[in-house]
Design a protein around this motif. Sequence first.
Motif, PDB file in Angstrom:
ATOM      1  N   THR A  68      48.023  -4.186  95.568  1.00  0.00           N
ATOM      2  CA  THR A  68      47.173  -3.649  96.632  1.00  0.00           C
ATOM      3  C   THR A  68      47.961  -2.603  97.419  1.00  0.00           C
ATOM      4  OG1 THR A  68      47.865  -5.232  98.344  1.00  0.00           O
ATOM      5  CG2 THR A  68      46.091  -5.926  96.851  1.00  0.00           C
ATOM      6  N   GLU A  69      47.281  -1.981  98.351  1.00  0.00           N
ATOM      7  CA  GLU A  69      47.937  -0.974  99.186  1.00  0.00           C
ATOM      8  C   GLU A  69      49.010  -1.590 100.085  1.00  0.00           C
ATOM      9  OE1 GLU A  69      44.869   0.967 101.348  1.00  0.00           O
ATOM     10  OE2 GLU A  69      44.075   2.072  99.617  1.00  0.00           O
ATOM     11  N   ASP A  70      48.938  -2.889 100.303  1.00  0.00           N
ATOM     12  CA  ASP A  70      49.915  -3.560 101.164  1.00  0.00           C
ATOM     13  C   ASP A  70      51.244  -3.820 100.468  1.00  0.00           C
ATOM     14  OD1 ASP A  70      48.109  -3.657 103.272  1.00  0.00           O
ATOM     15  OD2 ASP A  70      47.256  -5.547 102.568  1.00  0.00           O
ATOM     16  N   HIS A  71      51.280  -3.699  99.159  1.00  0.00           N
ATOM     17  CA  HIS A  71      52.523  -3.943  98.428  1.00  0.00           C
ATOM     18  C   HIS A  71      53.460  -2.745  98.524  1.00  0.00           C
ATOM     19  CE1 HIS A  71      50.111  -7.062  96.155  1.00  0.00           C
ATOM     20  NE2 HIS A  71      51.229  -7.712  96.417  1.00  0.00           N
ATOM     21  N   ASP A  72      54.762  -3.050  98.604  1.00  0.00           N
ATOM     22  CA  ASP A  72      55.751  -1.983  98.497  1.00  0.00           C
ATOM     23  C   ASP A  72      55.739  -1.455  97.067  1.00  0.00           C
ATOM     24  OD1 ASP A  72      56.548  -2.355 101.122  1.00  0.00           O
ATOM     25  OD2 ASP A  72      58.045  -3.874 100.561  1.00  0.00           O
ATOM     26  N   GLU A  73      56.338  -0.273  96.909  1.00  0.00           N
ATOM     27  CA  GLU A  73      56.391   0.292  95.561  1.00  0.00           C
ATOM     28  C   GLU A  73      57.146  -0.647  94.616  1.00  0.00           C
ATOM     29  OE1 GLU A  73      57.994   4.301  93.205  1.00  0.00           O
ATOM     30  OE2 GLU A  73      57.995   4.228  95.395  1.00  0.00           O
ATOM     31  N   PHE A  74      58.252  -1.237  95.133  1.00  0.00           N
ATOM     32  CA  PHE A  74      58.996  -2.197  94.321  1.00  0.00           C
ATOM     33  C   PHE A  74      58.632  -3.614  94.747  1.00  0.00           C
ATOM     34  CE2 PHE A  74      62.650  -5.100  93.979  1.00  0.00           C
ATOM     35  CZ  PHE A  74      62.770  -5.135  92.593  1.00  0.00           C
ATOM     36  N   VAL A  75      58.160  -4.386  93.804  1.00  0.00           N
ATOM     37  CA  VAL A  75      57.852  -5.800  94.033  1.00  0.00           C
ATOM     38  C   VAL A  75      58.697  -6.617  93.060  1.00  0.00           C
ATOM     39  CG1 VAL A  75      56.072  -7.585  94.038  1.00  0.00           C
ATOM     40  CG2 VAL A  75      55.483  -5.252  94.708  1.00  0.00           C
ATOM     41  N   PRO A  76      59.542  -7.542  93.555  1.00  0.00           N
ATOM     42  CA  PRO A  76      60.342  -8.373  92.637  1.00  0.00           C
ATOM     43  C   PRO A  76      59.465  -9.106  91.634  1.00  0.00           C
ATOM     44  CG  PRO A  76      61.082  -8.637  94.896  1.00  0.00           C
ATOM     45  CD  PRO A  76      59.816  -7.849  94.967  1.00  0.00           C
ATOM     46  N   TRP A  77      59.957  -9.244  90.429  1.00  0.00           N
ATOM     47  CA  TRP A  77      59.145  -9.838  89.372  1.00  0.00           C
ATOM     48  C   TRP A  77      58.742 -11.272  89.683  1.00  0.00           C
ATOM     49  CZ3 TRP A  77      58.973  -8.133  83.737  1.00  0.00           C
ATOM     50  CH2 TRP A  77      59.025  -6.753  83.655  1.00  0.00           C
ATOM     51  N   MET A  78      59.625 -12.058  90.289  1.00  0.00           N
ATOM     52  CA  MET A  78      59.247 -13.426  90.624  1.00  0.00           C
ATOM     53  C   MET A  78      58.190 -13.454  91.717  1.00  0.00           C
ATOM     54  SD  MET A  78      60.598 -15.503  88.541  1.00  0.00           S
ATOM     55  CE  MET A  78      60.088 -17.006  89.362  1.00  0.00           C
ATOM     56  N   THR A  79      58.197 -12.459  92.599  1.00  0.00           N
ATOM     57  CA  THR A  79      57.152 -12.349  93.618  1.00  0.00           C
ATOM     58  C   THR A  79      55.819 -12.027  92.946  1.00  0.00           C
ATOM     59  OG1 THR A  79      58.733 -11.593  95.282  1.00  0.00           O
ATOM     60  CG2 THR A  79      56.410 -11.136  95.708  1.00  0.00           C
TER      61      THR A  79
END
Length: 279
Positions: A68-79
Amino acid sequence: MTKPIHILDEIAIQWKEDEELFFLDSDYSGHYVKIETPIGKKHMDQVEKHDILGSVNLKSLFDTYYRTEDHDEFVPWMTMFSEMMTETRFAPVELDLGIAKLYSEARLTDVISGVANGWVVSKKLFEILKNFNIGQYQEYKIVVQSKKTVSNDYVYLFFFNYADEFVNYPHTTFYTEKGLLNFGSRKVMAAKFNSFEEVKKASEELNKGIDWLDFTNKTHIKAKEIMLNNNDQDIFKFKGFCFNTDMLMSARLAKTLMDEKITGLEYIKTSKVKLFNQE
């Protein structure tokens, strides 16, 4: 010469003995057992590393269906994984979960402990479980690596099943306990309840004026002996704060797994959960 027990281990053993002693004035259940995944000699779990980066499609599925738009460009894989898999939704069935690498001393068993909140199970065990009531479930691809052996004979099984709706409140015994691990403060309650809402209200009355994070002075209401109305659940837990956090299994499923020589589970007698009018 016997190696002396570490003081912290002594404390943990004493806590467990004191905790269990309170429940042993009641007969063991004839219908349910507590189940645990065995703890290794050196580590709590069998999996040393869950190499989720080995997944061929986790990131693409997350970007397509969950970002979504709320996510940072980098999201940890476990997240990404934890956001995709919740008790209100399953991740897409095609999700690949990479590789579960075991500790060197761990052996391949039918249940592999140490990957997130689900179970890594052999395909043999999964075929058995499908014939029993384990609630809502979905299986996912995962590879298990033990030393030089790489096995594709496992699936990651995510399931949830709760027995709260079957609790027979008037015949369930509750007790109070003040603080944490203060076993000497336990007192069986004479009061009877008819619903979870009544237990919650009584808990609020006991803790009026006490901060909900003040665990030292907070009085907890917990179930000592849970009576369940007739049901067909074979693996389950409880959601309510007043119930224990054990994973329970029906005796019929436990017998089947023992007959089939399923490995990686311990079956422990319990007096805490019983079937009303059938014990």
